[in-house]
Write a protein that holds these residues in place. Sequence first.
Motif, PDB file in Angstrom:
ATOM      1  N   ASP A 190       0.748  -1.203  -0.045  1.00 58.43           N
ATOM      2  CA  ASP A 190      -0.032   0.025  -0.130  1.00 58.43           C
ATOM      3  C   ASP A 190       0.856   1.398   0.040  1.00 58.43           C
ATOM      4  OD1 ASP A 190      -2.369  -1.555  -0.040  1.00 58.43           O
ATOM      5  OD2 ASP A 190      -2.289  -1.365   2.041  1.00 58.43           O
ATOM      6  N   LEU A 191       2.037   1.284   0.728  1.00 52.26           N
ATOM      7  CA  LEU A 191       2.803   2.278   1.206  1.00 52.26           C
ATOM      8  C   LEU A 191       3.378   2.737  -0.663  1.00 52.26           C
ATOM      9  CD1 LEU A 191       4.104   4.575   2.390  1.00 52.26           C
ATOM     10  CD2 LEU A 191       5.962   3.049   3.087  1.00 52.26           C
ATOM     11  N   ALA A 192       3.927   1.434  -1.177  1.00 50.03           N
ATOM     12  CA  ALA A 192       4.518   1.764  -2.507  1.00 50.03           C
ATOM     13  C   ALA A 192       3.496   2.316  -3.393  1.00 50.03           C
ATOM     14  CB  ALA A 192       5.047   0.259  -3.057  1.00 50.03           C
ATOM     15  N   LEU A 193       2.270   1.805  -3.562  1.00 44.25           N
ATOM     16  CA  LEU A 193       1.256   2.301  -4.286  1.00 44.25           C
ATOM     17  C   LEU A 193       1.158   3.758  -3.955  1.00 44.25           C
ATOM     18  CD1 LEU A 193      -1.347  -0.333  -4.465  1.00 44.25           C
ATOM     19  CD2 LEU A 193       0.075   0.601  -6.337  1.00 44.25           C
ATOM     20  N   HIS A 194       1.022   4.156  -2.662  1.00 43.36           N
ATOM     21  CA  HIS A 194       0.635   5.487  -2.449  1.00 43.36           C
ATOM     22  C   HIS A 194       1.710   6.377  -2.706  1.00 43.36           C
ATOM     23  CE1 HIS A 194      -0.284   8.929  -0.096  1.00 43.36           C
ATOM     24  NE2 HIS A 194       1.030   9.140   0.461  1.00 43.36           N
ATOM     25  N   GLN A 195       3.237   5.818  -2.863  1.00 39.82           N
ATOM     26  CA  GLN A 195       4.205   6.911  -3.367  1.00 39.82           C
ATOM     27  C   GLN A 195       4.219   7.077  -4.614  1.00 39.82           C
ATOM     28  OE1 GLN A 195       7.241   4.176  -1.419  1.00 39.82           O
ATOM     29  NE2 GLN A 195       7.699   5.617   0.052  1.00 39.82           N
ATOM     30  N   GLU A 196       4.149   6.034  -5.598  1.00 39.38           N
ATOM     31  CA  GLU A 196       3.822   5.928  -6.926  1.00 39.38           C
ATOM     32  C   GLU A 196       2.680   7.026  -7.343  1.00 39.38           C
ATOM     33  OE1 GLU A 196       5.225   1.694  -8.511  1.00 39.38           O
ATOM     34  OE2 GLU A 196       3.068   1.931  -8.405  1.00 39.38           O
ATOM     35  N   GLU A 197       1.488   7.155  -6.704  1.00 43.62           N
ATOM     36  CA  GLU A 197       0.380   8.112  -6.971  1.00 43.62           C
ATOM     37  C   GLU A 197       0.681   9.407  -6.642  1.00 43.62           C
ATOM     38  OE1 GLU A 197      -2.819   6.220  -4.770  1.00 43.62           O
ATOM     39  OE2 GLU A 197      -3.266   4.733  -6.417  1.00 43.62           O
ATOM     40  N   ALA A 198       1.557   9.655  -5.624  1.00 36.12           N
ATOM     41  CA  ALA A 198       1.942  11.041  -5.215  1.00 36.12           C
ATOM     42  C   ALA A 198       3.522  11.326  -5.986  1.00 36.12           C
ATOM     43  CB  ALA A 198       2.348  10.777  -3.683  1.00 36.12           C
ATOM     44  N   ARG A 199       3.854  10.520  -6.869  1.00 32.59           N
ATOM     45  CA  ARG A 199       4.859  10.715  -7.611  1.00 32.59           C
ATOM     46  C   ARG A 199       6.123  11.056  -6.873  1.00 32.59           C
ATOM     47  NH1 ARG A 199       3.189  11.125 -12.912  1.00 32.59           N
ATOM     48  NH2 ARG A 199       0.874  11.521 -13.159  1.00 32.59           N
ATOM     49  N   VAL A 200       6.062  10.285  -5.753  1.00 36.60           N
ATOM     50  CA  VAL A 200       7.485  10.417  -4.808  1.00 36.60           C
ATOM     51  C   VAL A 200       8.760  10.317  -5.920  1.00 36.60           C
ATOM     52  CG1 VAL A 200       8.880   9.462  -3.037  1.00 36.60           C
ATOM     53  CG2 VAL A 200       6.377   9.768  -3.031  1.00 36.60           C
ATOM     54  N   LEU A 201       9.788  11.261  -5.631  1.00 36.14           N
ATOM     55  CA  LEU A 201      10.989  11.529  -6.417  1.00 36.14           C
ATOM     56  C   LEU A 201      11.953  10.646  -5.893  1.00 36.14           C
ATOM     57  CD1 LEU A 201      10.765  15.161  -7.366  1.00 36.14           C
ATOM     58  CD2 LEU A 201       9.988  13.099  -8.715  1.00 36.14           C
ATOM     59  N   ASP A 202      11.718   9.526  -5.448  1.00 38.82           N
ATOM     60  CA  ASP A 202      12.849   8.457  -4.918  1.00 38.82           C
ATOM     61  C   ASP A 202      12.322   7.076  -5.541  1.00 38.82           C
ATOM     62  OD1 ASP A 202      14.786   7.302  -3.639  1.00 38.82           O
ATOM     63  OD2 ASP A 202      14.107   7.711  -1.531  1.00 38.82           O
ATOM     64  N   PRO A 203      12.775   6.741  -6.611  1.00 38.25           N
ATOM     65  CA  PRO A 203      12.504   5.400  -7.126  1.00 38.25           C
ATOM     66  C   PRO A 203      13.013   4.116  -6.171  1.00 38.25           C
ATOM     67  CG  PRO A 203      13.299   6.764  -8.858  1.00 38.25           C
ATOM     68  CD  PRO A 203      13.319   7.566  -7.481  1.00 38.25           C
ATOM     69  N   ALA A 204      14.138   4.342  -5.480  1.00 39.03           N
ATOM     70  CA  ALA A 204      14.625   3.439  -4.686  1.00 39.03           C
ATOM     71  C   ALA A 204      13.854   3.185  -3.557  1.00 39.03           C
ATOM     72  CB  ALA A 204      16.277   3.863  -4.135  1.00 39.03           C
ATOM     73  N   ILE A 226      10.507   3.533  -3.445  1.00 36.74           N
ATOM     74  CA  ILE A 226       9.633   2.726  -3.874  1.00 36.74           C
ATOM     75  C   ILE A 226      10.136   1.095  -4.117  1.00 36.74           C
ATOM     76  CG2 ILE A 226       7.833   2.597  -5.667  1.00 36.74           C
ATOM     77  CD1 ILE A 226       7.863   5.474  -6.057  1.00 36.74           C
ATOM     78  N   ASP A 227      11.173   0.997  -4.707  1.00 40.06           N
ATOM     79  CA  ASP A 227      11.519  -0.080  -5.140  1.00 40.06           C
ATOM     80  C   ASP A 227      11.780  -1.195  -3.840  1.00 40.06           C
ATOM     81  OD1 ASP A 227      11.611   0.278  -7.596  1.00 40.06           O
ATOM     82  OD2 ASP A 227      13.702   0.648  -7.987  1.00 40.06           O
ATOM     83  N   ARG A 228      12.378  -0.427  -2.574  1.00 41.58           N
ATOM     84  CA  ARG A 228      12.269  -0.981  -1.477  1.00 41.58           C
ATOM     85  C   ARG A 228      11.112  -1.556  -0.910  1.00 41.58           C
ATOM     86  NH1 ARG A 228      16.334   2.927  -0.699  1.00 41.58           N
ATOM     87  NH2 ARG A 228      14.915   4.271   0.510  1.00 41.58           N
ATOM     88  N   ASN A 229      10.026  -1.091  -0.996  1.00 37.46           N
ATOM     89  CA  ASN A 229       8.867  -1.154  -0.336  1.00 37.46           C
ATOM     90  C   ASN A 229       8.181  -2.157  -1.169  1.00 37.46           C
ATOM     91  OD1 ASN A 229       8.287   0.411   1.941  1.00 37.46           O
ATOM     92  ND2 ASN A 229       8.212   2.257   0.503  1.00 37.46           N
ATOM     93  N   TRP A 230       8.326  -2.155  -2.695  1.00 34.78           N
ATOM     94  CA  TRP A 230       7.958  -3.663  -3.405  1.00 34.78           C
ATOM     95  C   TRP A 230       8.508  -4.514  -2.992  1.00 34.78           C
ATOM     96  CZ3 TRP A 230       3.206  -3.275  -4.747  1.00 34.78           C
ATOM     97  CH2 TRP A 230       2.639  -2.278  -5.428  1.00 34.78           C
ATOM     98  N   ASP A 231       9.880  -4.535  -2.861  1.00 33.08           N
ATOM     99  CA  ASP A 231      10.766  -5.828  -2.577  1.00 33.08           C
ATOM    100  C   ASP A 231      10.266  -6.492  -1.048  1.00 33.08           C
ATOM    101  OD1 ASP A 231      12.167  -5.518  -4.810  1.00 33.08           O
ATOM    102  OD2 ASP A 231      13.710  -4.617  -3.864  1.00 33.08           O
ATOM    103  N   LEU A 232      10.062  -5.275  -0.237  1.00 33.53           N
ATOM    104  CA  LEU A 232       9.495  -5.821   1.069  1.00 33.53           C
ATOM    105  C   LEU A 232       8.098  -6.507   1.064  1.00 33.53           C
ATOM    106  CD1 LEU A 232       9.674  -6.142   4.234  1.00 33.53           C
ATOM    107  CD2 LEU A 232       8.754  -3.665   4.320  1.00 33.53           C
ATOM    108  N   TYR A 233       7.272  -6.084   0.105  1.00 32.29           N
ATOM    109  CA  TYR A 233       5.914  -6.481   0.062  1.00 32.29           C
ATOM    110  C   TYR A 233       6.105  -7.966  -0.755  1.00 32.29           C
ATOM    111  CZ  TYR A 233       1.128  -6.833  -1.947  1.00 32.29           C
ATOM    112  OH  TYR A 233       0.047  -7.391  -2.227  1.00 32.29           O
ATOM    113  N   GLY A 234       6.977  -8.133  -1.452  1.00 32.88           N
ATOM    114  CA  GLY A 234       7.544  -9.334  -2.264  1.00 32.88           C
ATOM    115  C   GLY A 234       7.700 -10.441  -1.393  1.00 32.88           C
ATOM    116  N   LEU A 235       8.130 -10.134   0.001  1.00 39.71           N
ATOM    117  CA  LEU A 235       8.589 -10.897   0.744  1.00 39.71           C
ATOM    118  C   LEU A 235       7.311 -11.496   1.891  1.00 39.71           C
ATOM    119  CD1 LEU A 235      11.913  -9.473   1.888  1.00 39.71           C
ATOM    120  CD2 LEU A 235      11.557 -11.512   0.564  1.00 39.71           C
ATOM    121  N   ARG A 236       6.238 -10.768   1.655  1.00 38.79           N
ATOM    122  CA  ARG A 236       5.216 -11.184   2.496  1.00 38.79           C
ATOM    123  C   ARG A 236       4.866 -12.685   2.765  1.00 38.79           C
ATOM    124  NH1 ARG A 236       3.469  -9.997  -2.142  1.00 38.79           N
ATOM    125  NH2 ARG A 236       1.502 -10.825  -3.003  1.00 38.79           N
TER     126      ARG A 236
END
Length: 241
Positions: free
Chosen positions: A194-208, A210-220
Amino acid sequence: MKTVSDEVRTGGPGGGAAELGAAEFLELLADQATAVALVQAKWVEAVRAVPPPPDLGPLAAEARTASLDLVRRDLWFRAEAVRETWFTQYAQWVSWWVDTAQLALQSAAGRRHVLPERVVALRPPPAYLGGLGAGARAPELRLRYWGADWSRNSLPRLLEAGELEELLALADVERSEEVRAAHLALLSARSAGDLALHQEEARVLDPAAIDRNWDLYGLRHQFACEFAQSVLDHLRNPAPA
């Protein structure tokens, strides 16, 4: 000869409804742990069998090259389909395992009476790897017991931190810090999507980030396994009186 397990499933000698007992939960959790390990191995094997992705752009003009590209695409899509099938099975069994672990904690705490039909259908069949096991019942069970939680994260509803604290206190679980730590890691991984999606929608200027959050989500699912195993380990070893 009728066993204790048979009596729990049928409601005992009288044939009425029966609750799932502590020993039955432990047996079921252990069976599910074995099934998860077996299916995970199949999923890993399928991942390794996927060839490098083909060039999915326009086919080459030369007929021979175009023919090879079609073959490569077909092999890749077939391997990807196998990988996806085994991942779905893996996620399904992990979800059943963590769901049963939570039910076992609730039962041990006296907060929930669980009937055999709620979980006994999830016992792995003896020849599980001869097929994809329990596939016919999977959609029905997911919709009935997990609903939107499965659709959203391919996990059942997870206990929140406050709920877990109440159950651990009532169940008197030994070395409960390990259960808490595994549970916190699982909740963090679930929330990372959810955090990664929020960051993408908010156009957070830190791709790293966002990637860290998606990586963490992938470990669920990995964290779900660790939580379920910690519950199994500690329900086997209740705190001394």
